[in-house]
Design a protein around this motif. Sequence first.
Motif, PDB file in Angstrom:
ATOM      1  N   GLY A   1       0.849  -1.189   0.000  1.00  0.00           N
ATOM      2  CA  GLY A   1       0.000   0.000   0.000  1.00  0.00           C
ATOM      3  C   GLY A   1       0.878   1.230   0.000  1.00  0.00           C
ATOM      4  O   GLY A   1       1.905   1.279   0.689  1.00  0.00           O
ATOM      5  N   LEU A   2       0.489   2.232  -0.800  1.00  0.00           N
ATOM      6  CA  LEU A   2       1.231   3.503  -0.850  1.00  0.00           C
ATOM      7  C   LEU A   2       0.241   4.635  -0.616  1.00  0.00           C
ATOM      8  O   LEU A   2      -0.804   4.704  -1.265  1.00  0.00           O
ATOM      9  CB  LEU A   2       1.898   3.670  -2.226  1.00  0.00           C
ATOM     10  CG  LEU A   2       2.475   5.060  -2.541  1.00  0.00           C
ATOM     11  CD1 LEU A   2       3.684   5.367  -1.660  1.00  0.00           C
ATOM     12  CD2 LEU A   2       2.862   5.179  -4.022  1.00  0.00           C
ATOM     13  N   ASP A   3       0.574   5.523   0.330  1.00  0.00           N
ATOM     14  CA  ASP A   3      -0.263   6.679   0.637  1.00  0.00           C
ATOM     15  C   ASP A   3       0.523   7.937   0.259  1.00  0.00           C
ATOM     16  O   ASP A   3       1.546   8.243   0.863  1.00  0.00           O
ATOM     17  CB  ASP A   3      -0.582   6.670   2.140  1.00  0.00           C
ATOM     18  CG  ASP A   3      -1.524   7.798   2.541  1.00  0.00           C
ATOM     19  OD1 ASP A   3      -2.134   8.430   1.657  1.00  0.00           O
ATOM     20  OD2 ASP A   3      -1.635   8.045   3.760  1.00  0.00           O
ATOM     21  N   VAL A   4       0.060   8.634  -0.770  1.00  0.00           N
ATOM     22  CA  VAL A   4       0.756   9.827  -1.255  1.00  0.00           C
ATOM     23  C   VAL A   4       0.148  11.058  -0.590  1.00  0.00           C
ATOM     24  O   VAL A   4      -1.051  11.317  -0.729  1.00  0.00           O
ATOM     25  CB  VAL A   4       0.609   9.951  -2.792  1.00  0.00           C
ATOM     26  CG1 VAL A   4       1.293  11.221  -3.292  1.00  0.00           C
ATOM     27  CG2 VAL A   4       1.174   8.719  -3.483  1.00  0.00           C
ATOM     28  N   GLY A   5       0.963  11.798   0.144  1.00  0.00           N
ATOM     29  CA  GLY A   5       0.483  13.014   0.793  1.00  0.00           C
ATOM     30  C   GLY A   5       1.140  14.249   0.198  1.00  0.00           C
ATOM     31  O   GLY A   5       2.079  14.130  -0.595  1.00  0.00           O
ATOM     32  N   GLY A   6       0.685  15.421   0.600  1.00  0.00           N
ATOM     33  CA  GLY A   6       1.238  16.668   0.076  1.00  0.00           C
ATOM     34  C   GLY A   6       2.724  16.829   0.376  1.00  0.00           C
ATOM     35  O   GLY A   6       3.475  17.352  -0.437  1.00  0.00           O
ATOM     36  N   SER A   7       3.172  16.351   1.543  1.00  0.00           N
ATOM     37  CA  SER A   7       4.586  16.530   1.869  1.00  0.00           C
ATOM     38  C   SER A   7       5.363  15.208   1.873  1.00  0.00           C
ATOM     39  O   SER A   7       6.561  15.224   1.621  1.00  0.00           O
ATOM     40  CB  SER A   7       4.732  17.224   3.225  1.00  0.00           C
ATOM     41  OG  SER A   7       4.060  16.490   4.217  1.00  0.00           O
ATOM     42  N   ALA A   8       4.711  14.077   2.137  1.00  0.00           N
ATOM     43  CA  ALA A   8       5.443  12.812   2.192  1.00  0.00           C
ATOM     44  C   ALA A   8       4.608  11.664   1.633  1.00  0.00           C
ATOM     45  O   ALA A   8       3.385  11.734   1.584  1.00  0.00           O
ATOM     46  CB  ALA A   8       5.847  12.495   3.634  1.00  0.00           C
ATOM     47  N   MET A   9       5.322  10.625   1.203  1.00  0.00           N
ATOM     48  CA  MET A   9       4.677   9.379   0.762  1.00  0.00           C
ATOM     49  C   MET A   9       5.061   8.293   1.754  1.00  0.00           C
ATOM     50  O   MET A   9       6.213   8.203   2.158  1.00  0.00           O
ATOM     51  CB  MET A   9       5.206   8.940  -0.600  1.00  0.00           C
ATOM     52  CG  MET A   9       5.011   9.939  -1.706  1.00  0.00           C
ATOM     53  SD  MET A   9       5.495   9.184  -3.264  1.00  0.00           S
ATOM     54  CE  MET A   9       5.329  10.622  -4.349  1.00  0.00           C
ATOM     55  N   LYS A  10       4.079   7.469   2.110  1.00  0.00           N
ATOM     56  CA  LYS A  10       4.339   6.384   3.056  1.00  0.00           C
ATOM     57  C   LYS A  10       3.870   5.076   2.430  1.00  0.00           C
ATOM     58  O   LYS A  10       2.764   5.009   1.897  1.00  0.00           O
ATOM     59  CB  LYS A  10       3.581   6.649   4.345  1.00  0.00           C
ATOM     60  CG  LYS A  10       3.975   5.769   5.519  1.00  0.00           C
ATOM     61  CD  LYS A  10       3.323   6.284   6.800  1.00  0.00           C
ATOM     62  CE  LYS A  10       3.976   5.683   8.024  1.00  0.00           C
ATOM     63  NZ  LYS A  10       3.384   6.192   9.280  1.00  0.00           N
ATOM     64  N   ALA A  11       4.720   4.069   2.470  1.00  0.00           N
ATOM     65  CA  ALA A  11       4.344   2.776   1.892  1.00  0.00           C
ATOM     66  C   ALA A  11       4.746   1.650   2.827  1.00  0.00           C
ATOM     67  O   ALA A  11       5.687   1.777   3.609  1.00  0.00           O
ATOM     68  CB  ALA A  11       5.010   2.580   0.532  1.00  0.00           C
ATOM     69  N   GLY A  12       4.000   0.552   2.731  1.00  0.00           N
ATOM     70  CA  GLY A  12       4.325  -0.616   3.538  1.00  0.00           C
ATOM     71  C   GLY A  12       3.742  -1.871   2.936  1.00  0.00           C
ATOM     72  O   GLY A  12       2.772  -1.811   2.170  1.00  0.00           O
ATOM     73  N   VAL A  13       4.348  -2.991   3.279  1.00  0.00           N
ATOM     74  CA  VAL A  13       3.833  -4.302   2.865  1.00  0.00           C
ATOM     75  C   VAL A  13       2.875  -4.790   3.948  1.00  0.00           C
ATOM     76  O   VAL A  13       3.157  -4.666   5.138  1.00  0.00           O
ATOM     77  CB  VAL A  13       5.006  -5.297   2.677  1.00  0.00           C
ATOM     78  CG1 VAL A  13       4.483  -6.715   2.486  1.00  0.00           C
ATOM     79  CG2 VAL A  13       5.857  -4.861   1.482  1.00  0.00           C
ATOM     80  N   VAL A  14       1.710  -5.283   3.506  1.00  0.00           N
ATOM     81  CA  VAL A  14       0.656  -5.709   4.436  1.00  0.00           C
ATOM     82  C   VAL A  14       0.218  -7.120   4.045  1.00  0.00           C
ATOM     83  O   VAL A  14       0.152  -7.440   2.852  1.00  0.00           O
ATOM     84  CB  VAL A  14      -0.542  -4.731   4.352  1.00  0.00           C
ATOM     85  CG1 VAL A  14      -1.625  -5.112   5.347  1.00  0.00           C
ATOM     86  CG2 VAL A  14      -0.086  -3.285   4.595  1.00  0.00           C
ATOM     87  N   ASP A  15      -0.085  -7.950   5.057  1.00  0.00           N
ATOM     88  CA  ASP A  15      -0.508  -9.320   4.743  1.00  0.00           C
ATOM     89  C   ASP A  15      -2.033  -9.449   4.739  1.00  0.00           C
ATOM     90  O   ASP A  15      -2.753  -8.462   4.929  1.00  0.00           O
ATOM     91  CB  ASP A  15       0.170 -10.321   5.693  1.00  0.00           C
ATOM     92  CG  ASP A  15      -0.345 -10.206   7.128  1.00  0.00           C
ATOM     93  OD1 ASP A  15      -1.419  -9.620   7.350  1.00  0.00           O
ATOM     94  OD2 ASP A  15       0.353 -10.712   8.037  1.00  0.00           O
ATOM     95  N   ASP A  16      -2.521 -10.674   4.541  1.00  0.00           N
ATOM     96  CA  ASP A  16      -3.964 -10.916   4.421  1.00  0.00           C
ATOM     97  C   ASP A  16      -4.756 -10.563   5.673  1.00  0.00           C
ATOM     98  O   ASP A  16      -5.970 -10.372   5.611  1.00  0.00           O
ATOM     99  CB  ASP A  16      -4.217 -12.399   4.092  1.00  0.00           C
ATOM    100  CG  ASP A  16      -4.187 -12.653   2.598  1.00  0.00           C
ATOM    101  OD1 ASP A  16      -4.738 -11.836   1.851  1.00  0.00           O
ATOM    102  OD2 ASP A  16      -3.606 -13.676   2.176  1.00  0.00           O
TER     103      ASP A  16
END
Length: 323
Positions: A7-22
């Motif tokens: 999952g990737l969350d794009v924000g105005g100042s930063a992007m945050k991403a992580g791997v997530v399981d079921d």
Amino acid sequence: MTRLYVGLDVGGSAMKAGVVDDEGHARPSVTLPTEAHRGQEAGLARMCETIRAAVSSAGVTMADIASIGVATPGLMDLKAGLITDPVNLRPWKNVPVRDHVMAAFGKPTAFQNDANAAALGECWAGAGKGAESLVFYTLGTGVGGGIVIGGRVIEGRNSNGGELGHVRIEMTNPRPCGCGRLGCLEAYAGAMSIVKRTHEALNADGGKSSLHGVLQTHGEMSARDVFTAWSAGDELAGRIVEETAFYLAIGAANAMHAIDPDMVVFGGGLTAAGEPFLERIKHHVKSLAFPLPAERTPIRYAMLGTDAGFIGAACCARQLVTR
Ligand SMILES: [Zn+2]
């Protein structure tokens, strides 16, 4: 065996991403600066870079990832996978986020509005875990919203579903909203509006409130200062906070009457105000909503913090490949 999603969350100042399981468990996330001013080509490249970094930080390889989900702010065309005109990401315009990420990794890719993704994240793995339906507010500079029903985000025909911050709550002398309309919830309960309402109240207060001192010392004032003054017993701040809770309760009661959800969840920076603020919202919902939902609908704070967006985006990715 559990499958993995990014999952990737794009924000105005930063992007945050992580791997997530079921099960909605997130591996250690990665945050990189968005730097929207460098343009949308650089922005798309940064999205891919953040996704690769998240995969690497999870100790897996791209081959282990079933699908990818990307959440962004701004006006968008969800069906086309486009951000059309994002206020927080100027000068980006008509950015083909979904197709770019899909082509870069050769994986099924989901695209979602950031507040919708956060709502889904909380419903899947946070405050709403186990709920079928949820109404979600994110209280920041503005007021974002998301609605989940049957475990799915309500996108709407024009990608404008769940815009709970722009439900009109005032008809008489309505305040102008950042969206260009009048009387929206955001124009009353967003952090920027709270500060504006406080300035107006201070002008008529004759110097009594402790917030005059904050203004003198710092030259400005934040919504956090207003909540701090409220906690310390400041009368003017107390009035502003009470009104804010009332406005949010109007929004929540309206949404409850439209949807009758399993629960209502408030997230975002203003939840730092703590349980006493939530109690005031609940108090007003009790007087505004029909008796049964008023009595039975849990109203809670979000649990995932700034992880909700990427976890929700991963949930969208999972829904793409799980039927
Ligand atoms: Zn509005």
